[in-house]
Design a protein around this motif. Structure first.
Motif, PDB file in Angstrom:
ATOM      1  N   LEU A  59       0.806  -1.225   0.000  1.00 58.62           N
ATOM      2  CA  LEU A  59       0.000   0.000   0.000  1.00 58.62           C
ATOM      3  C   LEU A  59       0.832   1.264   0.000  1.00 58.62           C
ATOM      4  CD1 LEU A  59      -2.858  -0.957   2.464  1.00 58.62           C
ATOM      5  CD2 LEU A  59      -2.981  -0.694  -0.001  1.00 58.62           C
ATOM      6  N   GLN A  60       2.170   1.069  -0.105  1.00 60.44           N
ATOM      7  CA  GLN A  60       2.994   2.274  -0.063  1.00 60.44           C
ATOM      8  C   GLN A  60       2.643   3.225  -1.221  1.00 60.44           C
ATOM      9  OE1 GLN A  60       7.218   1.642  -0.336  1.00 60.44           O
ATOM     10  NE2 GLN A  60       7.595   3.479   0.876  1.00 60.44           N
ATOM     11  N   GLY A  61       2.436   4.514  -0.902  1.00 60.96           N
ATOM     12  CA  GLY A  61       1.999   5.468  -1.927  1.00 60.96           C
ATOM     13  C   GLY A  61       3.169   6.001  -2.734  1.00 60.96           C
ATOM     14  N   ASN A  96      -5.177  23.298 -16.366  1.00 63.55           N
ATOM     15  CA  ASN A  96      -3.898  22.668 -16.076  1.00 63.55           C
ATOM     16  C   ASN A  96      -3.387  23.075 -14.702  1.00 63.55           C
ATOM     17  OD1 ASN A  96      -4.000  21.478 -18.503  1.00 63.55           O
ATOM     18  ND2 ASN A  96      -2.448  22.747 -19.488  1.00 63.55           N
ATOM     19  N   GLY A  97      -3.661  24.345 -14.321  1.00 62.70           N
ATOM     20  CA  GLY A  97      -3.197  24.837 -13.031  1.00 62.70           C
ATOM     21  C   GLY A  97      -3.802  24.054 -11.883  1.00 62.70           C
ATOM     22  N   SER A  98      -5.105  23.847 -11.931  1.00 67.33           N
ATOM     23  CA  SER A  98      -5.739  23.111 -10.829  1.00 67.33           C
ATOM     24  C   SER A  98      -5.198  21.690 -10.781  1.00 67.33           C
ATOM     25  CB  SER A  98      -7.258  23.122 -10.981  1.00 67.33           C
ATOM     26  OG  SER A  98      -7.605  22.508 -12.194  1.00 67.33           O
ATOM     27  N   GLY A  99      -4.955  21.123 -11.942  1.00 67.14           N
ATOM     28  CA  GLY A  99      -4.369  19.780 -11.972  1.00 67.14           C
ATOM     29  C   GLY A  99      -3.005  19.756 -11.321  1.00 67.14           C
ATOM     30  N   ARG A 100      -2.224  20.816 -11.603  1.00 65.28           N
ATOM     31  CA  ARG A 100      -0.872  20.839 -11.045  1.00 65.28           C
ATOM     32  C   ARG A 100      -0.904  20.978  -9.529  1.00 65.28           C
ATOM     33  NH1 ARG A 100       1.093  24.950 -14.334  1.00 65.28           N
ATOM     34  NH2 ARG A 100       0.740  23.770 -16.223  1.00 65.28           N
ATOM     35  N   ILE A 101      -1.838  21.804  -9.028  1.00 69.82           N
ATOM     36  CA  ILE A 101      -1.947  21.978  -7.570  1.00 69.82           C
ATOM     37  C   ILE A 101      -2.272  20.643  -6.914  1.00 69.82           C
ATOM     38  CG2 ILE A 101      -3.385  22.998  -5.776  1.00 69.82           C
ATOM     39  CD1 ILE A 101      -3.589  25.477  -7.600  1.00 69.82           C
ATOM     40  N   VAL A 102      -3.220  19.928  -7.503  1.00 72.81           N
ATOM     41  CA  VAL A 102      -3.616  18.647  -6.915  1.00 72.81           C
ATOM     42  C   VAL A 102      -2.425  17.686  -6.906  1.00 72.81           C
ATOM     43  CG1 VAL A 102      -5.040  16.610  -7.291  1.00 72.81           C
ATOM     44  CG2 VAL A 102      -6.038  18.879  -7.524  1.00 72.81           C
ATOM     45  N   GLY A 153      -0.696  16.100  -3.656  1.00 74.26           N
ATOM     46  CA  GLY A 153      -0.673  14.642  -3.605  1.00 74.26           C
ATOM     47  C   GLY A 153       0.729  14.118  -3.359  1.00 74.26           C
ATOM     48  N   ASN A 154       1.737  14.777  -3.971  1.00 71.82           N
ATOM     49  CA  ASN A 154       3.116  14.343  -3.785  1.00 71.82           C
ATOM     50  C   ASN A 154       3.538  14.443  -2.327  1.00 71.82           C
ATOM     51  OD1 ASN A 154       4.389  13.261  -5.928  1.00 71.82           O
ATOM     52  ND2 ASN A 154       4.715  15.225  -6.953  1.00 71.82           N
ATOM     53  N   ILE A 155       3.030  15.488  -1.666  1.00 68.82           N
ATOM     54  CA  ILE A 155       3.368  15.627  -0.245  1.00 68.82           C
ATOM     55  C   ILE A 155       2.636  14.580   0.571  1.00 68.82           C
ATOM     56  CG2 ILE A 155       3.197  17.157   1.739  1.00 68.82           C
ATOM     57  CD1 ILE A 155       3.358  19.492  -0.283  1.00 68.82           C
ATOM     58  N   LYS A 205       3.409  10.640   0.976  1.00 63.05           N
ATOM     59  CA  LYS A 205       4.484  10.130   1.841  1.00 63.05           C
ATOM     60  C   LYS A 205       3.918   9.526   3.118  1.00 63.05           C
ATOM     61  CE  LYS A 205       8.123  12.585  -0.226  1.00 63.05           C
ATOM     62  NZ  LYS A 205       7.942  13.977  -0.675  1.00 63.05           N
ATOM     63  N   LEU A 206       2.711   9.961   3.508  1.00 62.98           N
ATOM     64  CA  LEU A 206       2.079   9.386   4.702  1.00 62.98           C
ATOM     65  C   LEU A 206       1.745   7.919   4.494  1.00 62.98           C
ATOM     66  CD1 LEU A 206      -0.365  12.224   5.754  1.00 62.98           C
ATOM     67  CD2 LEU A 206       1.734  11.528   6.894  1.00 62.98           C
ATOM     68  N   GLN A 207       1.521   7.546   3.264  1.00 68.41           N
ATOM     69  CA  GLN A 207       1.114   6.162   2.980  1.00 68.41           C
ATOM     70  C   GLN A 207       2.366   5.296   2.888  1.00 68.41           C
ATOM     71  OE1 GLN A 207      -2.158   5.400   2.771  1.00 68.41           O
ATOM     72  NE2 GLN A 207      -2.705   7.530   3.117  1.00 68.41           N
ATOM     73  N   THR A 208       2.817   4.805   4.073  1.00 74.96           N
ATOM     74  CA  THR A 208       4.052   4.025   4.078  1.00 74.96           C
ATOM     75  C   THR A 208       3.834   2.610   3.590  1.00 74.96           C
ATOM     76  OG1 THR A 208       3.597   3.404   6.329  1.00 74.96           O
ATOM     77  CG2 THR A 208       5.004   5.317   5.981  1.00 74.96           C
ATOM     78  N   GLY A 209       2.617   2.114   3.756  1.00 78.68           N
ATOM     79  CA  GLY A 209       2.345   0.736   3.377  1.00 78.68           C
ATOM     80  C   GLY A 209       2.666  -0.241   4.509  1.00 78.68           C
TER      81      GLY A 209
END
Lengths: 100, 641
Positions: A98-100, B595-601, B605-607, B610-614
């Motif tokens: 599940l790692q993102g 495109n701007g709103s897509g880029r913001i999302v 999302g990239n930040i 990282k919470l999703q460690t798995g």
């Protein structure tokens, strides 16, 4: 004299043990075991409450929990077996699909 | 009678639907289905006409039937038919001239690959036109108005692989749309006033009934009338929205005969006649209408003087004659306008079909080339000036008859109707009358020029060459003969009586005087003779040999610069706006917003990912910690209470 408080304290201790086992152990089988301990801690407090109030509701709920626990273990063990077949390990550190 | 009317309404639609579905690969069947359909409509119209008089005598109003199509608040929007004398006259023209044009087309379009598509479009066109004519309310007439626009687009751009044809189709569609916006605004504004004063309706009869009860300021009334008139300006190709009609000659010639001579352009006149009771409420709007008509008649006739394409000459002639009709309606003389519309439908359809017959044989639309070909072959055969009359007798004689009818030579139909209009104009402003009278001369001149160059070419030729000129087959000649008969005797039909239906004329009575008749006949004769004398021995154009005529000829050849002005307007205005809009769309909308709103999302999302460690125990920990915090908070809040 053993009062309801004693049962509840024992239940809390058992629950904490289970929770710590769940968080700290890395073996899937032992994690399942820890979950069982937590469920039984909950059962103990239910039965204690039932005895305190002189009613059967708590006992009935405890039986339900047991049945559900049995079912849960069946599925959990099946998943553990499949994981082992796929990964050759039951170490949760290596199970990070599940790692993102 | 009612059933027959509904059948008239829908038979062409059925043909238009069946042809693409089942007869796409069987063109002959498609053509006879379409032609038969219109012919049945015509016969049904005759049947209705035969019953109508007794119905009218019994009821003293037209026949109306409708279904409620939808209910908006308390206002029903109907879909229905309204039959009165005016409707019947238009039905006769549309289905009668229509069936002749269909018959003509079966031969004229024979070898065309789009044969069945052609008949499907033609049927759709007739259906839309019948919808306008039969309509009993504003919404329906507007819908069919647009449908006529659509089907004319399909037919003008019928040879869409030709660049000019598809451009002409677009031009016709867009130009008439400019007028349609005015018409829609007029309808809505009128409805707005009616609705606000509790008479909300789109129905013609109720509008007429309630018009005196509804209080509309005269400025608004003029605005509404001008708006409605704009629709007619677009469809009937009046100045300044006339530019589409000459270009529309890119379509097949029978289409020009049907749409751009006999029916579609008649829609605007019909609208004016149908809604004359509204227009009459605003004298200012009526003046605008009359002047628009007069100016169009004059301008178009003068442009026709220098055209060399036979269809273009006839197209400008149509514009000019439509100007006459609008002029008559602007003087509140609906019966004269409708009379001229009818006779014009006869002789202009005749002229267009005759032109089609000529084009079919000569394979050119340039009258000078036609003249040269006739001359060469006459020389080859050792014949004189009247050679074409012996080789293509039906086409030549009927075309000549149409020419005289258009010029207004008695006792042909055009004389009577034009006389009515001149008589009406003589009661109007003097300048307007002289515009109309001068147009008589110009009409005779350009038709004389056309006839002289094509039919009476000079007897000398540069080289001998045989072109094998020959008469066309019967589906082409029969409609010509029928139309010629109608053009000859149309003036004696009781058309005015049908339009007036026993009412007295709205306009003041003015029987055409003898002086007027002499004036118009002598103007027409003078025009024709002048043209004949000037062009009978001429092989080069008049304007290039006479120096002083070159400047005015250039203005006429440029069609008074209307097209250039519009092009310039589009380049300066519309194109700049379009470019600015394009830039806004490209940068502001697409680049920044989308495109701007897509880029913001994606950035967030990239930040967050990282919470999703798995790691499952991390989730378990967060879950347990969260639960603990919530329980703690609940306990704390309980303790605080």
């Amino acid at each position: 004299m053993i009062t309801a408080a004693h049962y509840l304290i024992l239940s809390g201790v058992l629950f904490t043990i289970g929770l710590l086992g769940l968080l700290l152990r890395r073996n899937v089988l032992l994690i399942l075991l820890s979950i069982e301990i937590m469920l039984n801690a909950a059962n103990l407090s239910l039965v204690a409450g039932s005895a305190l109030h002189g009613e059967v509701d708590g006992q009935v709920t405890a039986f339900f929990v047991m049945v559900i626990a049995a079912a849960e273990v069946t599925i959990g063990l099946a998943i553990a077996v499949l994981l082992f077949r796929k990964q050759d390990s039951v170490d949760t550190n290596q199970i990070t699909f599940l790692q993102g | 009678m009612l059933t027959a009317s509904w059948f008239i309404f829908f038979i062409p639609l059925i043909a238009a639907i069946l042809i693409p579905l089942f007869f796409h690969k069987r063109p002959a069947a498609a053509s006879w289905l379409a032609t038969g359909g219109v012919l049945i409509c015509f016969l049904l119209t005759l049947f209705v006409l035969s019953r109508y008089q007794s119905f009218y005598d019994a009821n003293h109003h037209g026949l109306e039937a409708s279904l409620v199509w939808m209910q908006i608040g308390s206002v029903p929007v109907e879909f229905g038919i309204y039959l009165n004398g005016l409707t019947l006259l238009m039905l006769l023209i549309v289905t009668g001239v229509g069936s002749l044009v269909f018959l003509f087309s079966t031969s004229y379009m024979k070898s065309d690959p789009g044969y069945s598509r052609y008949f499907a479009c033609l049927s759709l066109f007739v259906f839309s036109m019948l919808g306008i004519v039969l309509s009993n309310n504003m919404i329906q007439i507007f819908i069919f108005w647009e449908l006529v626009g659509l089907s004319s687009y399909l037919l003008i751009g019928f040879w869409f692989e030709k660049e000019e044809a598809s451009t002409a189709g677009k031009k016709a569609f867009i130009t008439t749309r400019v007028g349609d916006i005015g018409m829609m605004l007029g309808i809505l504004a009128l409805f707005g006033f009616f609705h606000a004063q509790g008479h909300g309706t789109f129905n013609f009869a109720s509008i007429e009934q309630n018009l005196p009860l509804v209080n509309i300021s005269s400025a608004w009334m003029t605005a509404i009338c001008i708006g409605l008139f704009l629709g007619a300006v677009g469809k009937s190709a009046q100045v300044p929205l006339h530019v589409w009609l000459p270009d529309a000659m890119e379509g097949p010639t029978p289409v020009s005969a049907l749409i751009h001579a006999a029916t579609m352009v008649a829609a605007g006149i019909f609208l004016l006649a149908r809604l004359l009771f509204i227009f009459e409420a605003s004298p200012d709007a009526m003046a605008v209408i009359a002047w628009t008509g007069g100016i169009t008649a004059m301008l178009a006739a003068s442009i026709a003087l220098v055209q060399n394409d036979i269809k273009k000459i006839l197209a400008y002639s149509t514009l000019s004659q439509l100007g006459y009709m609008v002029l008559a309606l602007g003087l509140a003389n609906a019966e004269a306008g409708m009379f001229h519309l009818t006779t014009h439908a006869f002789f202009k359809a005749l002229l267009f079909l005759g032109a089609g017959s000529l084009i079919h044989v000569f394979h050119t639309q340039d009258i000078r080339q036609m003249g040269v070909m006739v001359r060469e072959e006459a020389k080859h055969e050792g014949k004189g000036r009247f050679y074409l009359f012996s080789r293509m007798p039906v086409t030549a004689w009927t075309f000549l008859l149409g020419t005289f009818a258009l010029m207004g030579i008695p006792p042909l139909s055009g004389y009577f109707s034009k006389e009515e209009i001149l008589a009406a104009a003589s009661n109007g402003p003097a300048l307007l009358f002289w515009l109309a009278a001068a147009t008589v001369f110009l009409t005779a001149f350009y038709m004389g020029r056309l006839a002289t160059i094509v039919f009476f070419p000079a007897g000398r030729a540069s080289e001998d060459r045989s072109h094998h000129l020959h008469e066309n087959n019967w589906p082409i000649t029969v409609p010509l003969i029928i139309l010629a008969v109608l053009s000859a005797f149309g003036g004696f039909f009781p058309i005015k009586a049908l339009v007036l239906e026993g009412h007295s004329s709205h306009a003041a009575g003015h029987p055409s005087s003898a002086g007027l008749a002499i004036l118009s006949i002598s103007l027409a004769a003078a025009g024709f003779l002048a043209a004949f004398l000037l062009y009978r021995n001429r092989t080069i154009s008049l304007t290039s040999s006479v120096h002083s005529l070159q400047a005015p000829a250039r203005v006429l050849e440029k069609k008074y610069f209307f097209d250039d002005a519009y092009d310039g307007l589009i380049q300066c205005g519309q194109e700049k706006i379009a470019r600015a809009a394009d830039r806004i769309e490209r940068y502001a909308v697409v680049e920044w917003t989308i495109n701007g709103s897509g880029r913001i999302v994606r950035y967030i999302g990239n930040i967050v990912r990282k919470l999703q460690t798995g790691v499952i125990q991390f989730y378990a920990f967060v879950f347990a910690a969260g639960t603990t915090v919530i329980i703690y908070l609940v306990l704390i809040s309980g303790a605080l209470k």
